[in-house]
Write an enzyme that holds these catalytic residues in place. Structure first.
Site, PDB file in Angstrom:
ATOM      1  N   ILE A  12      17.950 -27.905  46.231  1.00 26.62           N
ATOM      2  CA  ILE A  12      19.062 -27.736  45.279  1.00 26.62           C
ATOM      3  C   ILE A  12      20.346 -28.339  45.864  1.00 26.62           C
ATOM      4  CG2 ILE A  12      20.352 -26.083  43.872  1.00 26.62           C
ATOM      5  CD1 ILE A  12      17.903 -24.197  44.141  1.00 26.62           C
ATOM      6  N   LEU A  33      18.411 -29.405  59.104  1.00 31.04           N
ATOM      7  CA  LEU A  33      17.183 -30.136  58.770  1.00 31.04           C
ATOM      8  C   LEU A  33      15.921 -29.341  59.109  1.00 31.04           C
ATOM      9  CD1 LEU A  33      18.097 -33.866  59.669  1.00 31.04           C
ATOM     10  CD2 LEU A  33      18.366 -32.641  57.506  1.00 31.04           C
ATOM     11  N   GLY A  36      15.356 -29.241  55.247  1.00 33.89           N
ATOM     12  CA  GLY A  36      15.931 -30.325  54.439  1.00 33.89           C
ATOM     13  C   GLY A  36      15.488 -31.692  54.941  1.00 33.89           C
ATOM     14  N   ASP A  50      23.565 -26.201  62.972  1.00 37.41           N
ATOM     15  CA  ASP A  50      23.390 -24.847  62.452  1.00 37.41           C
ATOM     16  C   ASP A  50      24.737 -24.391  61.877  1.00 37.41           C
ATOM     17  OD1 ASP A  50      23.183 -22.150  62.070  1.00 37.41           O
ATOM     18  OD2 ASP A  50      22.529 -21.689  64.109  1.00 37.41           O
ATOM     19  N   THR A 116      20.007 -15.073  44.001  1.00 36.80           N
ATOM     20  CA  THR A 116      18.673 -15.151  43.408  1.00 36.80           C
ATOM     21  C   THR A 116      18.416 -13.986  42.466  1.00 36.80           C
ATOM     22  OG1 THR A 116      16.334 -14.915  43.948  1.00 36.80           O
ATOM     23  CG2 THR A 116      17.860 -13.994  45.523  1.00 36.80           C
ATOM     24  N   TYR A 140      13.622 -10.997  51.308  1.00 39.36           N
ATOM     25  CA  TYR A 140      14.347 -12.171  50.807  1.00 39.36           C
ATOM     26  C   TYR A 140      15.447 -11.724  49.838  1.00 39.36           C
ATOM     27  CZ  TYR A 140      15.411 -16.195  47.895  1.00 39.36           C
ATOM     28  OH  TYR A 140      16.085 -17.159  47.179  1.00 39.36           O
ATOM     29  N   ASN A 169      14.058 -19.440  38.027  1.00 43.54           N
ATOM     30  CA  ASN A 169      13.133 -20.379  38.680  1.00 43.54           C
ATOM     31  C   ASN A 169      13.643 -21.817  38.664  1.00 43.54           C
ATOM     32  OD1 ASN A 169      11.509 -17.928  38.080  1.00 43.54           O
ATOM     33  ND2 ASN A 169       9.931 -19.143  39.094  1.00 43.54           N
ATOM     34  N   HIS A 188       5.576 -23.330  45.018  1.00 45.12           N
ATOM     35  CA  HIS A 188       6.037 -23.188  43.631  1.00 45.12           C
ATOM     36  C   HIS A 188       5.059 -23.792  42.628  1.00 45.12           C
ATOM     37  CE1 HIS A 188       9.939 -22.667  45.795  1.00 45.12           C
ATOM     38  NE2 HIS A 188       9.899 -21.608  45.010  1.00 45.12           N
ATOM     39  N   GLY A 283       3.535  -8.493  44.280  1.00 46.61           N
ATOM     40  CA  GLY A 283       4.977  -8.507  44.043  1.00 46.61           C
ATOM     41  C   GLY A 283       5.410  -9.344  42.837  1.00 46.61           C
TER      42      GLY A 283
HETATM   43  N1  UDP Z   1       1.950 -19.150  40.358  1.00 49.67           N
HETATM   44  C1  UDP Z   1       0.585 -19.363  40.228  1.00 49.67           C
HETATM   45  N2  UDP Z   1      -0.041 -20.138  41.170  1.00 49.67           N
HETATM   46  C2  UDP Z   1       0.636 -20.706  42.213  1.00 49.67           C
HETATM   47  C3  UDP Z   1       2.026 -20.516  42.325  1.00 49.67           C
HETATM   48  C4  UDP Z   1       2.663 -19.716  41.377  1.00 49.67           C
HETATM   49  O1  UDP Z   1      -0.046 -18.854  39.314  1.00 49.67           O
HETATM   50  O2  UDP Z   1       0.006 -21.377  43.043  1.00 49.67           O
HETATM   51  C5  UDP Z   1       2.645 -18.311  39.382  1.00 49.67           C
HETATM   52  C6  UDP Z   1       3.321 -17.092  40.005  1.00 49.67           C
HETATM   53  O3  UDP Z   1       2.432 -16.006  40.018  1.00 49.67           O
HETATM   54  C7  UDP Z   1       4.504 -16.875  39.055  1.00 49.67           C
HETATM   55  C8  UDP Z   1       4.841 -18.264  38.544  1.00 49.67           C
HETATM   56  O4  UDP Z   1       3.684 -19.065  38.823  1.00 49.67           O
HETATM   57  O5  UDP Z   1       4.115 -16.101  37.952  1.00 49.67           O
HETATM   58  C9  UDP Z   1       6.016 -18.896  39.246  1.00 49.67           C
HETATM   59  O6  UDP Z   1       5.826 -18.782  40.637  1.00 49.67           O
HETATM   60  P1  UDP Z   1       6.702 -19.566  41.692  1.00 49.67           P
HETATM   61  O7  UDP Z   1       6.129 -19.300  43.054  1.00 49.67           O
HETATM   62  O8  UDP Z   1       6.840 -20.990  41.269  1.00 49.67           O
HETATM   63  O9  UDP Z   1       8.145 -18.912  41.560  1.00 49.67           O
HETATM   64  P2  UDP Z   1       8.606 -17.371  41.692  1.00 49.67           P
HETATM   65  O10 UDP Z   1       8.565 -16.819  40.299  1.00 49.67           O
HETATM   66  O11 UDP Z   1       7.678 -16.680  42.624  1.00 49.67           O
HETATM   67  O12 UDP Z   1       9.984 -17.485  42.211  1.00 49.67           O
END
Ligand code: UDP
Length: 331
Positions: A12, A33, A36, A50, A116, A140, A169, A188, A283
């Site tokens: 970002i 880095l 990054g 840092d 977040t 986090y 997201n 992600h 979670g």
């Molecule tokens: N997800 C998934 N498979 C993956 C990664 C993510 O099904 O390999 C799902 C995850 O359970 C969530 C959504 O995709 O419902 C977005 O997850 P991500 O990790 O991208 O972002 P988060 O919501 O955790 O910040």
């Protein structure tokens, strides 16, 4: 204006640097880095360091006389934060305290902070507005909420002007295709789905099909990274215009399910997304959707790229560019 951007070589942050630079601002980027990429910094001066080294900060702030700080540098892996909480409290909370102290001591008062949606924890109502209870369910989210609490106390005691931007997201890449998402490890959904299409990653694991949602898969609020960045700029302008310290949600208010992401990715790439059903990821709430109406009304923020198709089209353009670059290197 001259801005300090911490973490400006990251996903970002690098998009933010590009935007600031395009708008004619002077930008100094501090990034160690650790996650990054040097070549993601498209303008400004990159200092590899840092950001929480106090002596370094004292010298930097004195020398550059910044007009404000965009603070992106942080650790972002939820799972890792559970297994190694100290890393998150140190890198996200403690390190930011050092930055806040340095800002206080040098009269540098304007701060836009990357927060977040994880500060809210398990949603008690949806869509989530800024008043929703903040009960993070992982270190986090807690490490970011701590910074929000510190900023609020610094505001009361020392007049810090800040905006905390609570991302839902973040996804997509710049429309010009110059920057992209390069996380290591990648966790992600969208990049993993696209890399699965390319055969660079194994079939996507679809985490849970038995949620209480129309198609049984989790719903998330995907917001294009360029829309996130435009909100940061507006937030800084808001502070310079005398706006009160506050927090804003950044999402587009429309949720998309994991299945919808898979379907749109197949449409955009013209290929099926290889995936397999997996159990629920620990979670993961069923539905996380922002009420971002405050950012829209107070900052006059208008997200323009955040429909799922555009997000995935831009992300796909980036993945194809990476493939082409790798092929060129091998020739
Ligand atoms: N997800 C998934 N498979 C993956 C990664 C993510 O099904 O390999 C799902 C995850 O359970 C969530 C959504 O995709 O419902 C977005 O997850 P991500 O990790 O991208 O972002 P988060 O919501 O955790 O910040």
């Amino acid at each position: 204006m001259h801005y300090l951007v911490t973490g400006g070589a990251g996903y970002i942050g690098s998009h933010m640097v590009k935007l600031l630079f395009k708008q004619g601002h002077q930008v100094t980027i501090v990034d160690d880095l650790s996650s990054g990429h040097r070549d993601a910094v498209l303008g400004g001066e990159l200092i590899v360091h840092d950001f929480s080294d106090r002596a370094f900060l004292d010298q930097l702030i004195t020398e550059k006389n910044f007009d404000g700080v965009f603070h992106f540098a942080s650790k972002i892996l939820v799972g890792e934060s559970v297994s190694n909480p100290a890393k998150y409290y140190r890198a996200n909370s403690f390190a930011t305290l050092t930055l806040l102290e340095a800002m206080r001591d040098h009269g540098l008062n304007h701060l836009v902070f990357s927060s977040t949606a994880a500060v809210y924890g398990e949603p008690q109502s949806t869509p989530i507005d800024e008043a929703h209870p903040k009960v993070p369910v992982n270190p986090y989210g807690a490490s970011k909420l701590m910074v929000e609490m510190m900023m609020s106390d610094f505001q009361r005691a020392h007049g810090l002007n800040y905006v905390a931007l609570r991302y839902f997201n973040a996804a997509g890449t710049d429309a010009e295709g110059l920057l992209g998402e390069r996380h290591e490890p990648e966790t992600h959904l969208i990049p993993l789905a696209l890399k699965a299409v390319l055969g660079q990653k194994p079939p996507l694991k679809l985490f849970g099909q038995d949620y209480d949602t129309p198609d049984g898969t989790c719903i998330r609020d995907y917001i294009h990274v360029e829309d996130l960045c435009s909100a940061h700029l507006l937030a800084m302008q808001y502070l310079h215009g005398g706006g009160q310290p506050t927090a804003f949600n950044l999402g587009n208010g429309a949720g998309y399910s994991v299945q919808q992401v898979i379907d749109v990715a197949a449409r955009v790439t013209g290929k099926p997304v290889p995936f397999e059903l997996a159990g629920r990821r620990e979670g993961d709430p069923a539905r996380l959707v922002a009420d971002a109406s405050r950012a829209k009304s107070v900052l006059q923020w208008v997200p323009v790229h955040s429909d799922l198709e555009t997000i995935i089209r831009h992300a796909w353009q980036w993945e194809l560019k990476m493939v082409a670059q790798a092929q060129e290197k091998n020739i």
